[in-house]
Design a protein around this motif. Structure first.
Motif, short mmCIF file in Angstrom:
data_model
loop_
_atom_site.label_atom_id
_atom_site.label_comp_id
_atom_site.label_asym_id
_atom_site.label_seq_id
_atom_site.Cartn_x
_atom_site.Cartn_y
_atom_site.Cartn_z
N GLY A 47 0.81 -1.20 0.00
CA GLY A 47 0.00 0.00 0.00
C GLY A 47 0.85 1.25 0.00
N LEU A 48 0.18 2.34 -0.27
CA LEU A 48 0.79 3.65 -0.23
C LEU A 48 0.18 4.41 0.93
CD1 LEU A 48 0.65 4.44 -4.05
CD2 LEU A 48 2.59 3.60 -2.73
N ILE A 49 1.02 5.10 1.68
CA ILE A 49 0.58 5.85 2.85
C ILE A 49 0.88 7.32 2.60
CG2 ILE A 49 0.89 6.17 5.33
CD1 ILE A 49 2.10 3.26 5.28
N PHE A 50 -0.11 8.14 2.78
CA PHE A 50 0.05 9.59 2.62
C PHE A 50 -0.15 10.23 3.98
CE2 PHE A 50 -1.40 7.87 -1.38
CZ PHE A 50 -0.54 8.45 -2.29
N ASN A 51 0.85 11.01 4.41
CA ASN A 51 0.75 11.73 5.67
C ASN A 51 1.29 13.13 5.41
OD1 ASN A 51 0.63 12.59 8.28
ND2 ASN A 51 2.06 11.08 9.10
N GLY A 52 0.38 14.06 5.18
CA GLY A 52 0.80 15.41 4.80
C GLY A 52 1.50 15.35 3.46
N ASP A 53 2.72 15.88 3.41
CA ASP A 53 3.47 15.86 2.15
C ASP A 53 4.40 14.64 2.06
OD1 ASP A 53 5.28 16.63 4.07
OD2 ASP A 53 6.18 18.22 2.87
N LYS A 54 4.32 13.76 3.04
CA LYS A 54 5.16 12.56 3.02
C LYS A 54 4.40 11.39 2.43
CE LYS A 54 7.96 13.92 6.88
NZ LYS A 54 8.10 13.96 8.29
N ARG A 55 5.07 10.68 1.53
CA ARG A 55 4.47 9.50 0.91
C ARG A 55 5.36 8.30 1.20
NH1 ARG A 55 3.47 13.50 -3.80
NH2 ARG A 55 5.71 13.39 -3.93
N ARG A 56 4.72 7.21 1.59
CA ARG A 56 5.43 6.00 1.96
C ARG A 56 4.86 4.81 1.21
NH1 ARG A 56 8.46 9.39 3.72
NH2 ARG A 56 8.73 9.92 5.88
N ILE A 57 5.71 3.83 0.99
CA ILE A 57 5.30 2.57 0.38
C ILE A 57 5.47 1.50 1.45
CG2 ILE A 57 5.80 0.87 -1.41
CD1 ILE A 57 7.06 3.34 -2.96
N GLN A 58 4.42 0.75 1.69
CA GLN A 58 4.44 -0.29 2.72
C GLN A 58 4.25 -1.65 2.06
OE1 GLN A 58 2.24 0.39 6.47
NE2 GLN A 58 1.07 -1.40 5.84
N LEU A 59 5.16 -2.57 2.34
CA LEU A 59 5.10 -3.91 1.78
C LEU A 59 5.12 -4.91 2.93
CD1 LEU A 59 7.87 -3.35 -0.90
CD2 LEU A 59 5.41 -3.33 -1.31
N LYS A 60 4.16 -5.83 2.94
CA LYS A 60 4.10 -6.83 4.01
C LYS A 60 4.29 -8.21 3.40
CE LYS A 60 1.57 -8.12 8.10
NZ LYS A 60 0.37 -7.85 8.91
N PHE A 61 5.19 -8.97 4.00
CA PHE A 61 5.56 -10.29 3.50
C PHE A 61 5.35 -11.34 4.57
CE2 PHE A 61 8.23 -7.16 1.48
CZ PHE A 61 8.24 -7.53 0.15
N THR A 62 5.09 -12.54 4.12
CA THR A 62 5.24 -13.70 4.98
C THR A 62 6.53 -14.37 4.53
OG1 THR A 62 4.22 -15.69 5.88
CG2 THR A 62 3.82 -15.24 3.56
#
Length: 126
Positions: A68-83
């Motif tokens: 997923g992509l996370i937006f917090n104000g002007d910060k953008r993050r990419i989150q990857l979850k693995f098993t």
């Protein structure tokens, strides 16, 4: 109050999907495991027990379970979850879950581990 926007069929979902699909998630997680030498230092379990060092077995076969992509104000993050599965096991045996967070330039920001400490394949130093 402005008009309500329906996002069900909005092109934003297609664009976001393209971004996430364009990332070689397996390469990122395998690089992360190699950089940490399959060890986690300073792990707290769900019972607030501290483990100084945890050694993961090799080789592991990662499987992306969510992104997923996370937006917090002007910060953008990419989150990857693995098993993380034992590579030689059929059916797959999961020994841990790992969530990796990167910035928009794919620079590593954070990690979050959930480890099956009951697995005899995990070596722990409390």
């Amino acid at each position: 109050m402005g008009a309500m926007i329906s996002l069900n069929n909005h092109t934003v979902w297609e664009n976001l999907s393209e971004v996430v699909e364009g990332i070689d998630a397996n390469a990122l997680v395998l690089e992360h495991l190699a950089l940490c030498d399959y060890q986690i230092s300073g792990y707290w379990d769900e019972s607030d027990r501290f483990y100084e060092n945890i050694l993961l077995p090799r080789p592991l076969s990662p499987q992306l379970i969510s992104s997923g992509l996370i937006f917090n104000g002007d910060k953008r993050r990419i989150q990857l979850k693995f098993t993380l599965n034992i590579e030689t096991a059929t059916p797959p045996i999961s020994i841990a879950q790992l969530m990796l967070v990167y910035d928009e330039n794919l620079e590593f920001i954070d990690e979050n581990w959930q480890i099956d400490l009951k697995s005899e394949l995990i070596q722990v130093q409390a």
